[in-house]
Design a protein around this motif. Structure first.
Motif, PDB file in Angstrom:
ATOM      1  N   ALA A   1      43.101 101.662  65.757  1.00 12.98           N
ATOM      2  CA  ALA A   1      42.925 102.676  66.800  1.00 12.98           C
ATOM      3  C   ALA A   1      42.890 104.080  66.195  1.00 12.98           C
ATOM      4  CB  ALA A   1      44.041 102.561  67.827  1.00 12.98           C
ATOM      5  N   ALA A   2      43.808 104.350  65.270  1.00  9.40           N
ATOM      6  CA  ALA A   2      43.874 105.683  64.657  1.00  9.40           C
ATOM      7  C   ALA A   2      42.587 106.013  63.911  1.00  9.40           C
ATOM      8  CB  ALA A   2      45.072 105.762  63.719  1.00  9.40           C
ATOM      9  N   GLU A   3      42.033 105.020  63.221  1.00  5.90           N
ATOM     10  CA  GLU A   3      40.775 105.243  62.503  1.00  5.90           C
ATOM     11  C   GLU A   3      39.661 105.651  63.450  1.00  5.90           C
ATOM     12  OE1 GLU A   3      40.233 101.517  60.576  1.00  5.90           O
ATOM     13  OE2 GLU A   3      41.768 101.873  59.047  1.00  5.90           O
ATOM     14  N   ALA A   4      39.742 105.180  64.705  1.00  6.63           N
ATOM     15  CA  ALA A   4      38.738 105.499  65.714  1.00  6.63           C
ATOM     16  C   ALA A   4      39.127 106.721  66.545  1.00  6.63           C
ATOM     17  CB  ALA A   4      38.525 104.300  66.629  1.00  6.63           C
ATOM     18  N   GLY A   5      40.226 107.380  66.188  1.00 10.29           N
ATOM     19  CA  GLY A   5      40.648 108.572  66.910  1.00 10.29           C
ATOM     20  C   GLY A   5      41.358 108.302  68.209  1.00 10.29           C
ATOM     21  N   VAL A   6      42.028 107.132  68.302  1.00 12.54           N
ATOM     22  CA  VAL A   6      42.798 106.774  69.497  1.00 12.54           C
ATOM     23  C   VAL A   6      44.272 106.678  69.094  1.00 12.54           C
ATOM     24  CG1 VAL A   6      43.151 105.088  71.336  1.00 12.54           C
ATOM     25  CG2 VAL A   6      40.850 105.500  70.437  1.00 12.54           C
ATOM     26  N   ASP A   7      45.121 107.365  69.832  1.00 13.29           N
ATOM     27  CA  ASP A   7      46.542 107.451  69.477  1.00 13.29           C
ATOM     28  C   ASP A   7      47.348 106.316  70.111  1.00 13.29           C
ATOM     29  OD1 ASP A   7      49.120 108.070  68.851  1.00 13.29           O
ATOM     30  OD2 ASP A   7      49.092 110.103  69.676  1.00 13.29           O
TER      31      ASP A   7
ATOM     32  N   ALA B   1      44.768  91.885  75.300  1.00 14.57           N
ATOM     33  CA  ALA B   1      45.168  93.027  76.121  1.00 14.57           C
ATOM     34  C   ALA B   1      44.264  94.207  75.816  1.00 14.57           C
ATOM     35  CB  ALA B   1      46.622  93.396  75.861  1.00 14.57           C
ATOM     36  N   THR B   2      43.997  95.001  76.834  1.00 15.44           N
ATOM     37  CA  THR B   2      43.252  96.244  76.661  1.00 15.44           C
ATOM     38  C   THR B   2      44.200  97.412  76.881  1.00 15.44           C
ATOM     39  OG1 THR B   2      41.165  95.263  77.386  1.00 15.44           O
ATOM     40  CG2 THR B   2      41.341  97.658  77.515  1.00 15.44           C
ATOM     41  N   LEU B   3      44.219  98.328  75.914  1.00 15.76           N
ATOM     42  CA  LEU B   3      45.091  99.493  75.943  1.00 15.76           C
ATOM     43  C   LEU B   3      44.223 100.750  75.858  1.00 15.76           C
ATOM     44  CD1 LEU B   3      47.673  98.249  73.262  1.00 15.76           C
ATOM     45  CD2 LEU B   3      47.713  97.822  75.733  1.00 15.76           C
ATOM     46  N   GLN B   4      44.711 101.829  76.439  1.00 16.73           N
ATOM     47  CA  GLN B   4      43.981 103.097  76.381  1.00 16.73           C
ATOM     48  C   GLN B   4      44.934 104.202  75.961  1.00 16.73           C
ATOM     49  OE1 GLN B   4      41.181 103.934  79.486  1.00 16.73           O
ATOM     50  NE2 GLN B   4      41.505 106.152  79.377  1.00 16.73           N
ATOM     51  N   GLY B   5      44.619 104.850  74.842  1.00 13.71           N
ATOM     52  CA  GLY B   5      45.474 105.912  74.337  1.00 13.71           C
ATOM     53  C   GLY B   5      44.770 107.250  74.348  1.00 13.71           C
ATOM     54  N   PRO B   6      45.530 108.326  74.188  1.00 17.44           N
ATOM     55  CA  PRO B   6      44.914 109.647  74.114  1.00 17.44           C
ATOM     56  C   PRO B   6      44.107 109.808  72.828  1.00 17.44           C
ATOM     57  CG  PRO B   6      47.269 109.781  73.677  1.00 17.44           C
ATOM     58  CD  PRO B   6      46.998 108.376  74.116  1.00 17.44           C
ATOM     59  N   GLU B   7      43.146 110.727  72.859  1.00 16.39           N
ATOM     60  CA  GLU B   7      42.352 110.978  71.660  1.00 16.39           C
ATOM     61  C   GLU B   7      43.168 111.777  70.649  1.00 16.39           C
ATOM     62  OE1 GLU B   7      38.704 112.834  72.706  1.00 16.39           O
ATOM     63  OE2 GLU B   7      38.039 111.204  74.012  1.00 16.39           O
ATOM     64  N   GLY B   8      42.837 111.570  69.379  1.00 18.68           N
ATOM     65  CA  GLY B   8      43.529 112.297  68.323  1.00 18.68           C
ATOM     66  C   GLY B   8      42.682 112.337  67.074  1.00 18.68           C
ATOM     67  N   ASP B   9      43.013 113.253  66.184  1.00 11.23           N
ATOM     68  CA  ASP B   9      42.308 113.349  64.910  1.00 11.23           C
ATOM     69  C   ASP B   9      42.774 112.222  63.981  1.00 11.23           C
ATOM     70  OD1 ASP B   9      40.827 114.752  62.687  1.00 11.23           O
ATOM     71  OD2 ASP B   9      42.880 114.842  61.910  1.00 11.23           O
ATOM     72  N   PRO B  10      41.860 111.434  63.431  1.00 10.57           N
ATOM     73  CA  PRO B  10      42.270 110.293  62.605  1.00 10.57           C
ATOM     74  C   PRO B  10      43.212 110.665  61.458  1.00 10.57           C
ATOM     75  CG  PRO B  10      39.959 110.088  63.170  1.00 10.57           C
ATOM     76  CD  PRO B  10      40.398 111.426  63.664  1.00 10.57           C
ATOM     77  N   GLU B  11      42.949 111.771  60.783  1.00 13.64           N
ATOM     78  CA  GLU B  11      43.817 112.162  59.671  1.00 13.64           C
ATOM     79  C   GLU B  11      45.210 112.537  60.164  1.00 13.64           C
ATOM     80  OE1 GLU B  11      42.166 115.095  57.134  1.00 13.64           O
ATOM     81  OE2 GLU B  11      40.399 113.890  56.591  1.00 13.64           O
ATOM     82  N   THR B  12      45.280 113.218  61.283  1.00 10.30           N
ATOM     83  CA  THR B  12      46.576 113.603  61.853  1.00 10.30           C
ATOM     84  C   THR B  12      47.360 112.359  62.292  1.00 10.30           C
ATOM     85  OG1 THR B  12      45.655 115.692  62.643  1.00 10.30           O
ATOM     86  CG2 THR B  12      47.710 114.962  63.651  1.00 10.30           C
ATOM     87  N   LEU B  13      46.660 111.400  62.903  1.00  9.31           N
ATOM     88  CA  LEU B  13      47.314 110.171  63.346  1.00  9.31           C
ATOM     89  C   LEU B  13      47.807 109.355  62.147  1.00  9.31           C
ATOM     90  CD1 LEU B  13      44.884 109.089  66.219  1.00  9.31           C
ATOM     91  CD2 LEU B  13      47.051 110.324  66.418  1.00  9.31           C
TER      92      LEU B  13
END
Length: 304
Positions: free
Chosen positions: A103-109, A177-189
């Protein structure tokens, strides 16, 4: 027994399938080939036979006498991870840590999942969480196979998420399961997850044989002792105050590093581990009048 396409093993010892490495045999262990195989098997299985999904065994004590049930363990075919926008759909056997990283690699927190032991099926079933975030906060839907073999989709209302529990019916098997997270910068995550891992390794016995947190944080108390509707008071604190940090029974021990972690130091039985946990619950109640609740699931029968 029905004849599935997957692997069906009688009298299968379960110790090597749990993180604590204890437990007697299951009557049967079923490893389905795919969703259709699982659904067909459950549909054909005698409804009087109990079914128990084991996950990856990270939060589980199987008692020494084993389980009188068909234990279902999902593997390949149930561990895929797909990202579409801010939504992540993961198979129930996908490890929490892998889901967080993908998820983080795709910008999802979904970074809170990074340090949670286990797989997504267990995270949904137990509403796993840390750092103030819970699975319920990011949950969209889950697909399950019912005990009768029907594949259905469940909403958050269906599961009725609560602290460390849901209303998933007994014998139903989560498959994705399907989850939805806030967007984030991959490097920051990625940096955030590294910081979480560093903190975990500094405070928890990550190199020992454990099953994650042993007891739920007490409900109805704050860290100051006030009655609240939160879980602010930590289980490790009341265990420590009761003098049970490092307590032992046989080869079972409450970790000296983090007293809410139950450790198999080598050769412990399920009875040792569960018995030590009950010793801790008794001592905590004597010293603080708080009745700790198990977070580790304990199943099966004691040794004859």
């Amino acid at each position: 027994m029905p004849t599935p396409r997957g692997k069906l093993t009688p009298q299968r010892p379960l110790a090597d399938l749990t993180w604590l490495r204890v437990g007697g045999p299951a009557d049967w262990l079923f490893q389905p080939a795919d969703e259709a195989d699982l659904a067909d098997f459950l549909c054909a299985l005698d409804p009087d036979i109990k079914v128990f999904p084991i996950g990856v065994g990270s939060n589980l004590i199987v008692r020494d006498g084993g389980l009188r049930a068909v234990v279902i363990r999902l593997g390949r075919g149930f561990n895929g991870i797909e990202v579409e926008g801010a939504r992540v759909t993961a198979g129930a056997a996908a490890l929490d840590a892998h889901v967080a990283k993908r998820a983080a690699e795709a910008g999802v927190d979904l970074t809170f999942l990074r340090t949670i032991p286990g797989a997504i099926g267990g995270a949904v079933r137990m509403n796993a969480g840390c750092y103030g975030s819970y699975t319920a906060d990011v949950f969209v839907s889950a697909r399950v196979v019912t005990r009768e073999g029907e594949i259905v989709t469940l909403s958050a209302d269906d599961l009725n998420f609560r602290y460390r529990q849901t209303d998933l019916p007994e014998g139903w098997v989560l498959i994705s399961a399907t989850l939805q997270g806030p967007e984030g910068d991959p490097e920051t995550l990625a940096a955030l997850m590294q910081a979480q891992l560093k903190k975990r390794d500094e405070t928890q016995p990550t190199k020992d044989r454990t099953a994650g947190s042993t007891f739920r944080n007490p409900a109805g108390f704050s860290s100051t002792g006030d009655v609240t509707d939160t879980h602010e008071l930590k289980a490790w604190k009341v265990i420590d105050d009761a003098g049970m940090r490092g307590a032992r029974r046989g080869a079972a021990q409450m970790s000296p590093k983090h007293p809410n972690f139950l450790v198999n130091t080598g050769g412990a039985t399920a009875a040792d581990l569960e018995g030590l946990g009950e010793d801790v619950r008794k001592k905590v109640f004597q010293t603080s009048a708080i009745e700790l609740e198990w977070e580790i699931m304990r199943v099966g029968e004691p040794a004859p």
